[in-house]
Design an enzyme around this catalytic site. Structure first.
Site, PDB file in Angstrom:
ATOM      1  N   SER A  97       1.107  -1.203   0.299  1.00 19.33           N
ATOM      2  CA  SER A  97       0.185  -0.153   0.017  1.00 19.33           C
ATOM      3  C   SER A  97       1.288   1.615  -0.338  1.00 19.33           C
ATOM      4  O   SER A  97       1.884   1.266  -0.610  1.00 19.33           O
ATOM      5  CB  SER A  97      -0.892  -0.136   1.191  1.00 19.33           C
ATOM      6  N   GLU A 113      -2.557  -2.603  -8.064  1.00 17.20           N
ATOM      7  CA  GLU A 113      -3.446  -2.945  -7.059  1.00 17.20           C
ATOM      8  C   GLU A 113      -4.145  -1.611  -6.120  1.00 17.20           C
ATOM      9  O   GLU A 113      -3.447  -0.905  -6.384  1.00 17.20           O
ATOM     10  CB  GLU A 113      -3.762  -4.037  -6.798  1.00 17.20           C
ATOM     11  N   HIS A 134      -5.704  -5.271  -1.302  1.00 20.90           N
ATOM     12  CA  HIS A 134      -6.016  -4.475  -0.004  1.00 20.90           C
ATOM     13  C   HIS A 134      -7.115  -5.470   0.742  1.00 20.90           C
ATOM     14  O   HIS A 134      -6.589  -5.568   1.961  1.00 20.90           O
ATOM     15  CB  HIS A 134      -6.446  -3.527   0.500  1.00 20.90           C
TER      16      HIS A 134
END
Lengths: 309, 309
Positions: free
Chosen positions: B111, B205, B277
């Site tokens: 992330s 992503e 995630h």
């Protein structure tokens, strides 16, 4: 690069209305055009102005075709975008920006239209950061309309009733005006039509961005070294940023974020300049020389934005 | 550039736990570490690991000091980030990335940690795109834990129970693995540690992005010419994109957006690769040579991600 100023408009001129980004509904389009008709202008809608395909106002090819047709149309003295939203950055493979700039037509709009402002300013054309039919379809302060009509007619004077900005970093700076919606400015980085702040006065506003994303975008401008080259920074409305705190992330105020990220760059900076998405919407010419007096909270244009009518 | 592979971990090794981005609460930290302790590792928390200041886990200087101390600590065999969120891009003025890379320590996280992966991979260090304490504090499929512990020990084999990806553009491509969270990849453009896809396999992503923003970010990667240089594209989970349709904008499905933006680039591409995630969270080594077989929906590592233990 040859600088090209659009001719100023007069009542009776025809303005092209196109939708290069997201779709506008008929009701909002009608209400917005009704406000603009008070200025005495005639509007010419293009075949795809009312198209809608989810978050885009029709296909890229159709939106681009209307945009080019509007710039090419000898009947139209200016090109008004009906709405921002999203979509202009998809149009690069379909449009001829050199021809658009050479047309000398006045381009009006803001938000997603920032993409076109950057690309046309880079090609020398002065463009107008103004409300659009969708924004004029809502109730606005009288000075918003006044500033809009004045700029169309080549007068960028800021009326006394327009609120002043607040000083963040004192000082004065002079340079060409550039900028627009923060998120689109960041989306331009690394592209041929990237934001270029060298010796310029940068104007910034945005809507519906979470606080940490505003931080991330300003940090992006810092990490590239782009924003440090500005001669002045003018921060307008950051609409709803403070309302979009995230329960899992918190949310510093937008004021804190700008102070933290920009307050130490040594560049004259104001905040709450009266331009943005919702409450304040001063019309601004992009690509003209201007002076920022950050101590006084004022921006002054050093040249006319238009060629003689 | 000298390529540096981190040493593989063994049960009993000490892992530094730091918070270079957003804050993690004690409960989540405890639950996540409990899962990781099952692998037989010992955890060393740093002075500011539990700090919190709104959307940041304490000041930039403190987060950076912990990160550097962790990489410098001879006791620690690896550095695990407690959480993403936001904050790594603020750390560049405070950290010594060359020293971090030269340490040969294993970096784990994803992330917002994408920022550190890009910067360290560019300096030759192979890094690990893995779950973090916050992500492991929620219930996960057994194969998520299995893939995580395997990769820490230098084994990136993908177990048979891990779901396969779906073919979007058939073909095979080979190259170094790069990428991570789409929004951070875009925030890197134009910085010294920008995403570089030349001859590489790009993994993507993201979470909580509106459909039109996913379009804007992919269009940004296209308008810069960066993504066209990839040898293969691996799209993982786009968590909640389809749920974030905006009543004023609509919302194409993320699948449509990727097909529209990437489907015509002629690059072998898969979607629904099991990393992201929330539901799927395969651990992936970044900076190693890999082969994408888009027709089969498989990614194969062509080398070990770790130096011998």
């Amino acid at each position: 690069m040859v600088r090209i100023k659009p001719r100023s408009l007069r009542p009776g001129d025809t303005i092209a209305v196109v939708s290069p980004a997201s779709a506008i509904d008929d009701d909002r389009l009608g209400r917005g055009l009704a406000v603009m008709e008070k200025g005495g202008y005639i509007f010419k809608l293009f075949p795809h102005t009312r198209d809608a395909d989810d978050y885009l106002a029709g296909s890229d090819a159709d939106r681009a075709a209307d945009l080019m047709a509007a710039f090419d149309d000898p009947e139209c003295a200016a090109v008004m975008c009906s709405r921002g939203g999203y979509g202009c950055s998809r149009l690069f493979p379909f449009i001829d920006l050199d021809r658009m700039a050479a047309s000398g037509k006045m381009l009006c709009g803001f938000s997603d239209i920032t993409v076109l402002h950057l690309a046309l300013n880079r090609r020398g054309l002065v463009t107008m950061h103004t409300p659009m039919p969708i924004t004029l379809s809502y109730e606005r302060e009288p000075w918003v309309h006044d500033s809009f009509f004045r700029l169309l007619q080549g007068d960028p004077t800021i009326a006394p009733e327009v609120p002043r900005a607040e000083t963040m970093v004192d000082g004065t700076g002079e340079g060409e005006l550039t900028g627009g919606c923060l998120c689109l400015l960041c989306d331009s980085i690394g592209t041929p039509d990237a934001l270029d702040c060298r010796g310029k006065i940068l104007v910034i506003e945005d809507v519906d961005e979470k606080p940490h994303r505003v931080d991330a975008m300003l940090t992006h401008l810092i990490n590239t070294g782009i924003i440090q080259e500005a001669a002045g920074i003018v921060v307008g409305e950051m609409t709803r940023t403070d309302d979009l705190s995230d329960p899992t992330m918190g949310g510093k105020s937008w004021r804190w974020i700008f102070e933290d990220r920009l307050g130490k760059l040594g560049i004259p900076t104001v905040v709450n300049f009266p331009f943005g998405h919702m409450k304040t919407m001063l019309s601004i010419p992009l690509g003209v020389q201007a002076r920022l007096n950050a101590g006084e909270g004022t921006l002054t244009y050093l040249e006319s934005p238009c060629a003689e009518a």
